[in-house]
Design a protein around this motif. Structure first.
Motif, PDB file in Angstrom:
ATOM      1  N   PHE A  32     -35.768 -26.733 -32.834  1.00 23.73           N
ATOM      2  CA  PHE A  32     -35.723 -26.612 -34.292  1.00 23.73           C
ATOM      3  C   PHE A  32     -34.409 -27.199 -34.795  1.00 23.73           C
ATOM      4  N   SER A  33     -34.505 -27.978 -35.866  1.00 24.25           N
ATOM      5  CA  SER A  33     -33.347 -28.756 -36.301  1.00 24.25           C
ATOM      6  C   SER A  33     -33.298 -28.848 -37.824  1.00 24.25           C
ATOM      7  N   HIS A  34     -32.311 -29.612 -38.327  1.00 28.34           N
ATOM      8  CA  HIS A  34     -32.170 -29.895 -39.746  1.00 28.34           C
ATOM      9  C   HIS A  34     -32.161 -28.586 -40.566  1.00 28.34           C
ATOM     10  N   THR A  35     -32.948 -28.509 -41.641  1.00 31.20           N
ATOM     11  CA  THR A  35     -32.863 -27.315 -42.492  1.00 31.20           C
ATOM     12  C   THR A  35     -33.383 -26.064 -41.794  1.00 31.20           C
ATOM     13  N   THR A  36     -34.315 -26.223 -40.857  1.00 27.96           N
ATOM     14  CA  THR A  36     -34.801 -25.052 -40.119  1.00 27.96           C
ATOM     15  C   THR A  36     -33.687 -24.455 -39.273  1.00 27.96           C
ATOM     16  N   ALA A  37     -32.957 -25.310 -38.576  1.00 27.34           N
ATOM     17  CA  ALA A  37     -31.817 -24.820 -37.791  1.00 27.34           C
ATOM     18  C   ALA A  37     -30.732 -24.253 -38.699  1.00 27.34           C
ATOM     19  N   ALA A  38     -30.522 -24.885 -39.859  1.00 25.26           N
ATOM     20  CA  ALA A  38     -29.524 -24.359 -40.802  1.00 25.26           C
ATOM     21  C   ALA A  38     -29.867 -22.930 -41.193  1.00 25.26           C
ATOM     22  N   ALA A  39     -31.134 -22.685 -41.481  1.00 23.53           N
ATOM     23  CA  ALA A  39     -31.559 -21.325 -41.832  1.00 23.53           C
ATOM     24  C   ALA A  39     -31.333 -20.370 -40.672  1.00 23.53           C
ATOM     25  N   ALA A  40     -31.614 -20.812 -39.452  1.00 22.31           N
ATOM     26  CA  ALA A  40     -31.417 -19.959 -38.280  1.00 22.31           C
ATOM     27  C   ALA A  40     -29.941 -19.648 -38.057  1.00 22.31           C
ATOM     28  N   HIS A  41     -29.062 -20.571 -38.440  1.00 18.17           N
ATOM     29  CA  HIS A  41     -27.612 -20.347 -38.324  1.00 18.17           C
ATOM     30  C   HIS A  41     -27.060 -19.525 -39.492  1.00 18.17           C
ATOM     31  N   GLY A  42     -27.919 -19.137 -40.418  1.00 21.98           N
ATOM     32  CA  GLY A  42     -27.470 -18.328 -41.551  1.00 21.98           C
ATOM     33  C   GLY A  42     -26.865 -19.118 -42.681  1.00 21.98           C
ATOM     34  N   LEU A  43     -27.089 -20.422 -42.716  1.00 21.77           N
ATOM     35  CA  LEU A  43     -26.550 -21.259 -43.783  1.00 21.77           C
ATOM     36  C   LEU A  43     -27.512 -21.301 -44.963  1.00 21.77           C
ATOM     37  N   PRO A  44     -27.010 -21.549 -46.158  1.00 23.05           N
ATOM     38  CA  PRO A  44     -27.910 -21.662 -47.303  1.00 23.05           C
ATOM     39  C   PRO A  44     -28.772 -22.911 -47.185  1.00 23.05           C
ATOM     40  N   VAL A  45     -30.010 -22.792 -47.639  1.00 20.20           N
ATOM     41  CA  VAL A  45     -30.938 -23.925 -47.655  1.00 20.20           C
ATOM     42  C   VAL A  45     -31.407 -24.087 -49.091  1.00 20.20           C
ATOM     43  N   VAL A  46     -30.935 -25.141 -49.752  1.00 19.36           N
ATOM     44  CA  VAL A  46     -31.214 -25.314 -51.174  1.00 19.36           C
ATOM     45  C   VAL A  46     -31.783 -26.702 -51.443  1.00 19.36           C
ATOM     46  N   ARG A  47     -32.489 -26.800 -52.560  1.00 21.06           N
ATOM     47  CA  ARG A  47     -33.014 -28.064 -53.063  1.00 21.06           C
ATOM     48  C   ARG A  47     -33.815 -28.827 -52.009  1.00 21.06           C
ATOM     49  N   THR A  48     -34.678 -28.110 -51.299  1.00 23.83           N
ATOM     50  CA  THR A  48     -35.555 -28.726 -50.313  1.00 23.83           C
ATOM     51  C   THR A  48     -36.776 -27.834 -50.153  1.00 23.83           C
ATOM     52  N   ASP A  49     -37.755 -28.295 -49.395  1.00 27.08           N
ATOM     53  CA  ASP A  49     -38.945 -27.477 -49.174  1.00 27.08           C
ATOM     54  C   ASP A  49     -38.747 -26.630 -47.921  1.00 27.08           C
ATOM     55  N   ASP A  50     -39.796 -25.871 -47.562  1.00 30.74           N
ATOM     56  CA  ASP A  50     -39.659 -24.969 -46.416  1.00 30.74           C
ATOM     57  C   ASP A  50     -40.453 -25.460 -45.206  1.00 30.74           C
ATOM     58  N   ARG A  51     -40.649 -26.778 -45.112  1.00 34.06           N
ATOM     59  CA  ARG A  51     -41.296 -27.313 -43.917  1.00 34.06           C
ATOM     60  C   ARG A  51     -40.400 -27.101 -42.695  1.00 34.06           C
ATOM     61  N   VAL A  52     -41.024 -27.000 -41.540  1.00 29.63           N
ATOM     62  CA  VAL A  52     -40.302 -26.809 -40.291  1.00 29.63           C
ATOM     63  C   VAL A  52     -39.874 -28.172 -39.759  1.00 29.63           C
ATOM     64  N   HIS A  53     -38.614 -28.258 -39.312  1.00 27.06           N
ATOM     65  CA  HIS A  53     -38.095 -29.489 -38.728  1.00 27.06           C
ATOM     66  C   HIS A  53     -37.794 -29.261 -37.251  1.00 27.06           C
ATOM     67  N   THR A  54     -38.243 -30.181 -36.411  1.00 24.75           N
ATOM     68  CA  THR A  54     -37.926 -30.137 -34.985  1.00 24.75           C
ATOM     69  C   THR A  54     -37.425 -31.502 -34.551  1.00 24.75           C
ATOM     70  N   THR A  55     -36.680 -31.525 -33.455  1.00 26.30           N
ATOM     71  CA  THR A  55     -36.187 -32.766 -32.877  1.00 26.30           C
ATOM     72  C   THR A  55     -36.493 -32.761 -31.390  1.00 26.30           C
ATOM     73  N   ASP A  56     -36.926 -33.897 -30.888  1.00 27.49           N
ATOM     74  CA  ASP A  56     -37.203 -34.042 -29.463  1.00 27.49           C
ATOM     75  C   ASP A  56     -36.977 -35.488 -29.075  1.00 27.49           C
ATOM     76  N   ILE A  57     -36.756 -35.726 -27.785  1.00 28.19           N
ATOM     77  CA  ILE A  57     -36.588 -37.089 -27.297  1.00 28.19           C
ATOM     78  C   ILE A  57     -37.850 -37.893 -27.558  1.00 28.19           C
TER      79      ILE A  57
END
Length: 318
Positions: free
Chosen positions: A69-94
């Motif tokens: 999980f990455s980008h805004t999804t990871a930001a939410a998991a780290h407790g950071l604010p998530v603003v001005r974006t949607d709530d789609r899930v972001h993942t990163t993989d090779i």
């Protein structure tokens, strides 16, 4: 509190599949992933970060290899604010090939071992990697709000975090100039996403901005003001300070409002300067904030669009 509801939880509450189908038709239940539901009213009222995390947990519970999980999804998991974006899930993989998943944005890219951390049951990009990804690719307001909050939380380690984010961002072939500009613009003094977004708009329209101005008030008091915009003091006035019990500190909303008025009077009296305020509607866009301030007789001294770079090698954060 919004909770995920699987078939076992629903069955324990006496809700069978036929009733689930009926509740979905009525709009009372939302399906996030096959077999995973949430109560619709709670979900729609939840903050974007909460909704993103619920979707991530639902994906992790129903997918053998969801990716990192990455980008805004990871930001939410780290407790950071998530603003001005949607709530789609972001993942990163090779290798981000394969079947598309509804509500999931799959990014392809390398991940070093220290780019990955486990936050509860979720494998996420590290804080620094998450900030670098947002700095390169996310909307300006989204990335700056997250970076401001992360730098503030880092305290004395803020500069080290900033440098690490920069090193990670430079590994990429895309968005490096943008990321460097945003890192230079980020300010750990911001105390809320509203302040972060305000600063972006203020600079965009041509104000020279300083943050967290200290004012020595009467009787030994010390006040902090959110902004100095040219020669005027300014504050983002979030409604939460008059309604959130954690911010009220045992006071009533009326008491908090009166205390704020006294504070403002003392700041004006000591500084002999104007103090202007704005709220969320006024930072919907740069135009909205500029029009609000012009209506109060406050105009920028610089031309619109001027950006106060900290170095000629930096790109603008927009």
């Amino acid at each position: 509190m919004t909770e995920l509801l699987d078939r076992h939880r629903l069955a324990s509450e006496g809700v069978g599949w036929r009733r689930v189908a009926e509740l979905r038709r009525q709009g009372s239940l939302l399906r996030l992933r096959p077999g995973i539901f949430v109560r619709a009213e709670q979900f729609t009222r939840a903050p974007t970060a909460t909704r993103a995390l619920l979707r991530a947990h639902a994906l992790a519970a129903t997918t053998h290899e969801p990716g990192v999980f990455s980008h805004t999804t990871a930001a939410a998991a780290h407790g950071l604010p998530v603003v001005r974006t949607d709530d789609r899930v972001h993942t990163t993989d090779i290798d981000a090939r394969g079947a598309a998943r509804v509500g999931v944005v799959r990014h392809r890219g390398p991940l070093a071992d220290d780019d990955i951390v486990r936050l509860g049951p979720l494998r996420c990009t590290s804080l620094a990697r998450t900030l670098a990804d947002l700095a390169r690719t996310a909307p300006c307001e989204t990335s700056i709000a997250a970076m401001d909050a992360a730098l503030r939380a880092a305290g004395p380690n803020a500069q080290a975090l900033r440098e690490t984010v920069g090193l990670i961002a430079r590994r990429s072939a895309h968005g490096v100039s943008r990321a460097m500009g945003r890192l230079a613009f980020a300010d750990g003094g911001a105390e809320s996403p509203g302040e972060s977004i305000s600063r972006i708009h203020l600079v965009r329209v041509g104000f020279r901005v300083r943050t967290q101005i200290v004012v020595a008030g009467p009787r030994g008091r010390e006040y902090r003001v959110d902004f100095e915009i040219d020669d005027v003091l300014g504050e983002f006035d979030g409604a939460a300070k008059y309604s959130d019990p954690n911010l009220l500190g045992g006071r009533t909303p009326e008491q908090a409002l009166l205390a704020e008025k006294r504070r403002e009077d003392e700041i004006r009296g000591v500084t002999q300067r104007r103090l202007v305020r704005w709220q969320w509607p006024e930072i919907a866009s740069s135009d909205a904030l500029e029009n609000h301030l012009r209506g109060l007789g406050v105009r920028p001294r610089q031309t619109r669009g001027a950006f106060l770079t900290l170095g000629t090698e930096l790109g603008p954060p927009w």
